[in-house]
Design an enzyme around this catalytic site. Structure first.
Site: not given
Length: 392
Positions: A5-7
């Site tokens: 998850s997340c960038d």
């Protein structure tokens, strides 16, 4: 539980247009989690004997804190991403490696994001704040509202008008890389290899004690503290590599619109769908000319492809952002009771509810023309509401 998850992204001149630094992040979280956009003004704290309550623990307060705008899961104190009045932006990522993750309640990585923004007027000072707090209080605790245990170490991308820093952690140990030009991104893996500009004083000795490094070959932080084959890191499948490709595809012409399109990209996995999805997004313009204001755009709603980025500028006398602030439950909030998370209240803010209405209009098979009109008209309303509040 290890989830992807997340960038977080940053582009600096000469990769950008008009001498601007462009920051962006997708926050990928459980699909039923609401993320709010909130503003906290600058403050002077006279009584330093009073401790500051973060999500789980109390820490020492400082004499002065800066004004911040935060995009955060509505149940916690910290933030997934945000900016302060001095043009500092921070986003964090969940990372795992050889070092055990601590489940004991300490500072969350999201707490450290907010603390760095409130206490530092440059990117490197924010790094100092975070590593000092990490050493003193540690990181740990459940990062999910509910019975699912979701704990991790953290990496951070910290940017200001002049430069950016990548900070990656494993427990209390850390390495940092300074970025002064070009592009850089972080995802759910350690990415600092041999270019280490700052580090924990005992990081290498600890790795030797654990037999992760022989003390002879060139020290590679990601290879030592995780299981990555860093020689193939830039060609391996995954969101880190895909994000790097998207940044390089537009290198030399990156604008805030480019960053928004990168965050909306679904084939790469950057715009995540499923049980974990992109619940909120942020893009910031940080002009190197200090006479120009920084502009920060937030969705405050899931799926940037189906959301409007609303602008925020730090100006005097900002009113509270009522349309993107979730309901508060004071002492009845499940996070304030022990054991935590015995119940899960409705945290949807007005903008989130409007967004759900818009998506419902599209998904109810009212006909393509009617659905598109309904979706756009509702989003236009929410965009106008949010712009009025954010730029008041």
């Amino acid at each position: 539980m290890k989830l992807c998850s997340c960038d977080t992204f940053v582009a600096l001149p000469p990769a950008t247009v008009d001498n601007r630094i462009i920051f962006g992040k997708n926050s990928d979280r459980p699909c039923d989690e609401v993320q709010e956009v909130v503003y906290f003004p600058a403050a002077v704290h006279d009584n330093l004997r009073e401790h500051l309550k973060c999500t789980y623990i109390e820490i020492d307060q400082v004499p002065e804190t800066y004004a911040v705008v935060l995009s955060r899961p509505a149940w916690l104190w910290g933030a997934e991403m945000g900016a302060n009045e001095h043009g500092v932006c921070i986003g964090n990522e969940a990372v795992w490696g050889r070092e055990e993750v601590c489940d004991e309640e300490a500072l969350l990585g999201m707490d450290l994001v907010r603390l760095g923004l409130e206490r530092a007027d440059t990117a490197e000072k924010a790094l100092n704040v975070i590593v000092d707090l990490l050493e003193k209080y540690g990181q740990g605790g459940n990062c999910s509202e509910g019975r699912m245990v979701f704990s991790y170490h953290n990496s951070f991308l910290i940017a200001d008008r002049n430069e950016a820093w990548i900070l990656e952690t494993a427990g209390k140990y850390w390495a940092a890389e300074k970025v002064q030009e070009g592009v850089r991104n972080i995802s759910n893996q350690l990415s600092i290899t041999t270019k280490i500009d700052r580090e924990h004083a005992d990081m290498r000795n600890y790795a030797k004690q654990k037999c992760w490094w022989d003390g002879k070959k060139e020290f590679d932080f990601a290879a030592t503290y995780s299981y990555l084959d860093t020689a193939n890191m830039m060609i391996s499948p995954g969101r880190y590599c895909e994000g790097y490709k998207l940044l390089n595809k537009h290198k030399g012409n990156i604008t805030f619109e480019t960053m928004m399109e990168i965050l909306r990209d679904k084939p790469s996995g950057i715009n995540m769908e499923g049980a974990f999805l992109t619940t909120a997004s942020m893009v910031s313009i940080l002009p190197q000319d200090s006479s120009l204001p920084c502009i920060h755009f937030f969705t405050g709603t899931p799926d940037p492809e189906r959301s409007v980025f609303k602008p925020f500028i730090f100006v005097p006398n900002i009113s509270q952002l009522l349309d993107t602030s979730s309901p508060t439950f004071e002492l009845e909030d499940p996070i304030k009771k022990k054991p935590h998370f015995k119940s899960k209240p409705d945290r949807r803010h007005p903008l989130y509810q409007k967004h759900q209405q818009a998506l419902g209009a599209v998904d109810n098979n009212e006909g393509q023309h009617v659905s598109t009109f309904s979706f756009n008209s509702i989003l236009d309303q929410t965009s106008t509401i949010s712009h009025r509040d954010h730029c008041s």
